[in-house]
Structure formats: C-alpha cells, structure tokens
Design a protein around this motif. Structure first.
Motif, PDB file in Angstrom:
ATOM      1  N   LEU A 120       0.846  -1.210   0.000  1.00 57.40           N
ATOM      2  CA  LEU A 120       0.000   0.000   0.000  1.00 57.40           C
ATOM      3  C   LEU A 120       0.877   1.253   0.000  1.00 57.40           C
ATOM      4  O   LEU A 120       0.621   2.204  -0.753  1.00 57.40           O
ATOM      5  CB  LEU A 120      -0.909  -0.011   1.230  1.00 57.40           C
ATOM      6  N   TYR A 121       1.934   1.237   0.818  1.00 62.05           N
ATOM      7  CA  TYR A 121       2.828   2.401   0.866  1.00 62.05           C
ATOM      8  C   TYR A 121       3.539   2.607  -0.479  1.00 62.05           C
ATOM      9  O   TYR A 121       3.765   3.731  -0.914  1.00 62.05           O
ATOM     10  CB  TYR A 121       3.850   2.246   1.997  1.00 62.05           C
ATOM     11  N   ALA A 122       3.890   1.493  -1.124  1.00 64.92           N
ATOM     12  CA  ALA A 122       4.538   1.604  -2.441  1.00 64.92           C
ATOM     13  C   ALA A 122       3.585   2.224  -3.453  1.00 64.92           C
ATOM     14  O   ALA A 122       4.001   3.013  -4.308  1.00 64.92           O
ATOM     15  CB  ALA A 122       5.005   0.228  -2.911  1.00 64.92           C
ATOM     16  N   LEU A 123       2.298   1.882  -3.349  1.00 63.08           N
ATOM     17  CA  LEU A 123       1.309   2.499  -4.255  1.00 63.08           C
ATOM     18  C   LEU A 123       1.198   3.999  -3.988  1.00 63.08           C
ATOM     19  O   LEU A 123       1.106   4.802  -4.918  1.00 63.08           O
ATOM     20  CB  LEU A 123      -0.054   1.845  -4.085  1.00 63.08           C
ATOM     21  N   TYR A 124       1.188   4.377  -2.707  1.00 64.10           N
ATOM     22  CA  TYR A 124       1.176   5.816  -2.374  1.00 64.10           C
ATOM     23  C   TYR A 124       2.394   6.507  -3.001  1.00 64.10           C
ATOM     24  O   TYR A 124       2.312   7.637  -3.476  1.00 64.10           O
ATOM     25  CB  TYR A 124       1.267   6.042  -0.853  1.00 64.10           C
ATOM     26  N   ALA A 125       3.530   5.799  -2.957  1.00 63.70           N
ATOM     27  CA  ALA A 125       4.805   6.439  -3.298  1.00 63.70           C
ATOM     28  C   ALA A 125       5.137   6.417  -4.794  1.00 63.70           C
ATOM     29  O   ALA A 125       5.926   7.244  -5.251  1.00 63.70           O
ATOM     30  CB  ALA A 125       5.940   5.755  -2.526  1.00 63.70           C
ATOM     31  N   ALA A 126       4.533   5.489  -5.546  1.00 64.40           N
ATOM     32  CA  ALA A 126       4.960   5.303  -6.943  1.00 64.40           C
ATOM     33  C   ALA A 126       4.815   6.592  -7.760  1.00 64.40           C
ATOM     34  O   ALA A 126       5.725   6.974  -8.514  1.00 64.40           O
ATOM     35  CB  ALA A 126       4.168   4.165  -7.585  1.00 64.40           C
ATOM     36  N   GLY A 127       3.679   7.285  -7.606  1.00 60.48           N
ATOM     37  CA  GLY A 127       3.461   8.524  -8.357  1.00 60.48           C
ATOM     38  C   GLY A 127       4.453   9.603  -7.954  1.00 60.48           C
ATOM     39  O   GLY A 127       4.986  10.326  -8.801  1.00 60.48           O
ATOM     40  N   LEU A 128       4.709   9.677  -6.641  1.00 62.12           N
ATOM     41  CA  LEU A 128       5.657  10.682  -6.125  1.00 62.12           C
ATOM     42  C   LEU A 128       7.055  10.418  -6.681  1.00 62.12           C
ATOM     43  O   LEU A 128       7.768  11.337  -7.092  1.00 62.12           O
ATOM     44  CB  LEU A 128       5.680  10.604  -4.596  1.00 62.12           C
ATOM     45  N   SER A 129       7.435   9.136  -6.715  1.00 63.76           N
ATOM     46  CA  SER A 129       8.745   8.741  -7.215  1.00 63.76           C
ATOM     47  C   SER A 129       8.884   9.080  -8.700  1.00 63.76           C
ATOM     48  O   SER A 129       9.910   9.594  -9.150  1.00 63.76           O
ATOM     49  CB  SER A 129       8.927   7.233  -7.006  1.00 63.76           C
ATOM     50  N   LEU A 130       7.814   8.815  -9.447  1.00 62.08           N
ATOM     51  CA  LEU A 130       7.818   9.113 -10.885  1.00 62.08           C
ATOM     52  C   LEU A 130       8.042  10.605 -11.132  1.00 62.08           C
ATOM     53  O   LEU A 130       8.893  11.008 -11.931  1.00 62.08           O
ATOM     54  CB  LEU A 130       6.482   8.660 -11.491  1.00 62.08           C
ATOM     55  N   ILE A 131       7.277  11.413 -10.409  1.00 70.23           N
ATOM     56  CA  ILE A 131       7.359  12.865 -10.590  1.00 70.23           C
ATOM     57  C   ILE A 131       8.727  13.394 -10.163  1.00 70.23           C
ATOM     58  O   ILE A 131       9.341  14.200 -10.864  1.00 70.23           O
ATOM     59  CB  ILE A 131       6.239  13.571  -9.779  1.00 70.23           C
ATOM     60  N   PHE A 132       9.223  12.901  -9.028  1.00 68.63           N
ATOM     61  CA  PHE A 132      10.533  13.368  -8.591  1.00 68.63           C
ATOM     62  C   PHE A 132      11.607  12.929  -9.583  1.00 68.63           C
ATOM     63  O   PHE A 132      12.503  13.694  -9.926  1.00 68.63           O
ATOM     64  CB  PHE A 132      10.877  12.857  -7.191  1.00 68.63           C
TER      65      PHE A 132
END
Lengths: 285, 234
Positions: free
Chosen positions: A16-28
């Motif tokens: 679940l945390y990875a799903l939260y983070a995937a978009g943030l990681s992509l943008i960064f």
C-alpha cells in the motif's frame, strides 16, 4: 510463527505504501518536483471514486477504471497550467505552490463532503483471507501488494522500453538539451504528471477500501509516500517498492513490540537509513 | 546556389551581457561553412541562437527567407536545424542506440539518415549500441552526438567544437565523417577552434572576434596574415 506473520503482514502493508509512493517517485524522477499535495490528490481521488459509486451505483473497482482518464486529464492540466510555471531554478516555488494546493484541496473536500469519515466498499472480499502454513493472508492486502508490483512493472516497462520512456529519461537528464531533440519538456512533464495521477487513482482505490478516509488524511499519506521514496532511493521505481516494504515491515515489527510504536518504528527506520545512506538504498545512478 | 540560412543583424544577449553585435552570415544549400575565432568570440552563442537555445528576434534569423528567430529549440529542429552541442551533451540515462533514436524525434522529412546509415558511417557504434552512452570514449561519444543530430534528418547540421578534447587521430576520423555528410548534400555549419581542421573542411569561413564578424572568405583565398589579424586582432 508470530514473527513470520509480522513480517508477512508488514510486506503486505508495504504494498500500500509503495502504491502511495509510486506517483511521487515518478514525478521526482522526471522533474525533481516534490509535490506536497501528493497525499491530498490521493484523497481527492478516493472522493472521486466515492462520488462515482454513490451517483452511478458502480462498484469502486469499475469507478477506478472510469476515473483514470479523468485523473490523467486533471494531472496533465495541473502541470500545464500551474506547475510548469513554477519549475525554474528555485526549488522553493513549487514547494510553496503545492503546499497551497494541499490547503485548497483539503478545504474544498471539507466544503463538499464534510469532515465525516468515508470508506469504499467492495463487499465481503475485503475481509476474506487464505491460510497458508498457519498464517492468515488477507486477499485485499495481497491484491494491494500484487497491484503495487504490477504498477511498478508497468511504469518500468514504460520508462525503459518505449519511445515515451526515452523522452522521460532524457528530459530527466537535461531539460535544455532534450529540446534540440525536438522534445518540449513541458509537454513531457504534463504527461508524467498525468501518469502519476493515474497511479494515484489506483492508490486511492486501495486506500479507500482498506481504511476510512476524510479530507484531513492526505498529509499522512504523503509522509509514508515520501519515506518510501527516500528509503528506496530518489528516482528509483523498484527502490520505491522496496522502500514501501521496508517501511511496512518496520511498522509491523514496531506494532508487535507496542501498539503505539507502529508508526514511530517506521519513522525511526527512515531516520536511520537517511543517516547511513542519505541517497537511499537503491538510488538512481 | 540556393540560400538556405541567413542571419541579419543578429544580436544575442545573456541578461545585460551582449554576446553578439549584429552578425550577418549566410549559408547556401549543400555548403560547408566554418566559424572560427578565439575563446569568447561568440561562436557558440551564434549556434545557440540558430538552434533556438539563445533568444533572438524573428527577423534576425531567416530560413529559406522566412523569419524563424526566437523559435523554440524543439520547433527549430523540426524546421531542419539540428545542433551537435559543444561537449556532446549525451543523455547519461540512455544507451547509445537510445540516444540515436531520440534524435529521430526531431525529424519532419526523411532525407535518408537512419540507424543503419549512422552505423555504416560509425561501425563502432553498432558494436556498442546497447552500452550506456557515458561509458564510451570521448571520440565515440562525439560520433553518437553527430549521429544523433543526423537522425533528425536535418537540412543544416550545426556542429559546435566537434574536435574539442579529442586526439588528432580521432579528430581525423570525425572530419572524415563530416566529408561523408557533405557528400550526402547535408549543409554543415562548423564552429571550430582547430584552424587547420576548419580550413580543410569548409567551403567558406567566417572569423568572429568579440561578437562581430572580422573576416569572411574562401579558405584558399585568405592569407595566413589576414586570418591571424581577424582571429587575434593583431
């Protein structure tokens, strides 16, 4: 057996945390933008799914599929109209703008939906589980982890095997020299944000099904996402999955020591990792 | 010959600093023109303006007689102006072949340059196609940069300091490639500090000094003294 159960539940929570983070990681990774409103956009997505289920009576999983193109359009437009104007040499401007967006979204959601807790329901599936070697594994947490792996795999394929991925990586390398290749970086940023919003829609679905949400829960999602991205290594998609799992396992272990230590243990592990490896465990080279 | 690219009173500013003062240069179809000059003469600023990386006014750059000054770099390359930048500026996240394929993105008309023709011109790149671009030697990186520029099938290829930091043998190889590009009727504009390489490759040269054109002519018509005067201002 208890310890193995703790680790497995932690790994599943990490999905679940990875799903939260995937978009943030992509943008960064693509535009070095830290989107402080990331968690609030996930919450906005969850309310969008809730509205679709209440208005049209469609199950949340179908609502998620319907919402994806709309969320892509919102992300694309947000980048084109607002965020592209903030991406100069000053890191503070996008931080302030996304902080402002955070406040706007939270207040707009309060206005339209009130402060009441809401939840998305997919029926009995939410509570079913399978027993493997004495360990109960919930189908929904398992599906969350599988979906996190699928999302990261799709993003990785997109990044490393498509023409768009070449442009995304090249834009990440140099927003100046990619232009002499016929690539407009602002268009690429808008596409990247649109993709991130589609990923946020998936995260919104799993957040809404697995927990109650209200307009104020966005910043906590941002914090978990941010910690997963930093633990995994800035800009690394598979590192983000690993970061989410490490965070989830840390919280699960902390929770077994003392219930109040669950969230604290995650933060402590995050602090230790940034002290030992400031660029994260698997940073993009 | 048909005039393809022309600048008229081109000025380039970086904030308050003026780098170019009214440059008038023209390039005809199929020609190879070299811009020479000392460090800081404004040669790279000139190419930056032509490629859109440095701002200019519309009428100061003409392509086929039409004003294109101030056009964004991503549109300039689609008009047929490709830049091989100083220092190669390859994309470190991309392999050799991915760098070349990215160049294809700027193509609007196919003039016969593709992966196969680039690999035929630089066979070593075929062997290194899956290697990350920054693991190549300087000369091989320069080959990728030239190939990447050609992949957009440009009408005019702008080459900025392509011999910089390379050994004489590699510089020779790079200029053999420039000869091949000329044979295929691609117009080439070279900015070069290596005077002998520029004089050998070019049909015409312009010498820049302190942001102005100090000399223009065909290499075989210019005396060594005239070039030295224009180059160093002595």
């Amino acid at each position: 057996m208890t310890f193995a159960n703790t680790i497995i539940q932690g790994i599943l929570l990490g999905g679940l945390y990875a799903l939260y983070a995937a978009g943030l990681s992509l943008i960064f990774g693509v535009m070095r933008l830290v989107n402080l409103a990331h968690g609030d956009f996930i919450v906005l997505g969850a309310y969008f799914l809730l509205s679709l289920t209440l208005t049209f009576g469609m199950p949340p999983q179908y609502a998620m599929l319907v919402a994806m193109p709309f969320m892509f359009a919102i992300g694309w437009a947000l980048q084109r109209v607002v965020l592209n104007r903030t991406l100069k040499n000053d890191l503070l401007v996008p931080l302030l703008v996304t902080f402002g967006l955070q406040i706007i979204i939270q207040n707009a959601l309060l206005q339209f939906y009130s402060a009441d807790s809401r939840r998305l329901s997919v029926g009995a599936f939410e509570t079913t589980s399978v027993n493997i070697a004495g360990i109960n594994i919930g189908w929904m947490p398992l599906l969350t982890l599988i979906m996190a792996v699928v999302v990261i795999s799709v993003l990785s394929y997109l990044f490393y095997n498509t023409s768009l991925g070449r442009k995304l990586r090249a834009t990440s390398d140099s927003t100046v020299y990619v232009q002499i290749m016929g690539v407009n970086p602002h268009k690429i940023f808008a596409i990247a944000m649109g993709i991130a919003f589609v990923v946020m829609t998936v995260a919104a679905f799993f957040m809404g099904v697995r927990s109650n949400f209200d307009p104020s829960v966005g910043p906590a999602r941002l914090l978990y996402a941010f910690e997963a991205v930093v633990i995994g290594g800035l800009g690394s998609l598979w590192g983000t999955l690993a970061g989410g799992v490490i965070l989830g396992v840390s919280q699960a272990i902390g929770g077994t020591i003392h219930p109040e230590w669950q969230v604290l243990a995650g933060h402590l592990v995050f602090l230790v990792i940034i002290l030992v490896r400031p660029r994260g465990l698997f940073p993009k080279q | 010959m048909t005039r393809i690219l022309e600048t008229s009173g081109l000025e380039v500013f970086y904030g308050d600093f003026q780098a170019l003062f009214g440059i008038d240069v023209h390039i005809d179809q199929g020609e190879t023109v070299a811009i020479i000059g000392a460090n800081g003469a404004g040669k790279s600023s000139f190419l930056a303006a032509l490629s859109g990386l440095a701002g200019s006014k519309p009428g100061q750059i003409l392509l086929d007689g039409k004003p294109v000054g101030g056009t964004a770099p991503y549109d300039m390359v689609k008009l047929g102006i490709a830049l091989v930048p100083e220092g190669r500026k390859l994309f470190p996240s991309l392999t050799v072949e991915e760098n070349l394929l990215l160049g294809r993105n700027g193509m609007s008309v196919d003039r016969g340059w593709d992966l196969e023709s680039i690999y035929n011109m630089f066979p070593i790149l075929r062997e290194r196609r899956n290697q990350m671009s920054m693991t190549l030697s300087g000369g091989q990186q320069q080959m990728v940069a030239i190939g990447r520029g050609l992949m957009s099938n440009p009408r005019v290829l702008l080459c900025d300091e392509i011999s910089l930091g390379l050994s004489p043998a590699v510089v020779h190889d790079v200029y053999v490639a420039i000869d091949e590009i000329k044979r295929r009727e691609t117009t080439v504009l070279i900015v070069e500090q290596d005077l002998s390489a520029a004089l050998r490759a070019a049909d015409r040269i312009y010498c820049f000094m302190e942001g102005r054109v100090s000399l223009e002519g065909k290499p075989d018509e210019l005396t060594k003294e005239a070039i030295q005067n224009a180059y160093f201002g002595v």
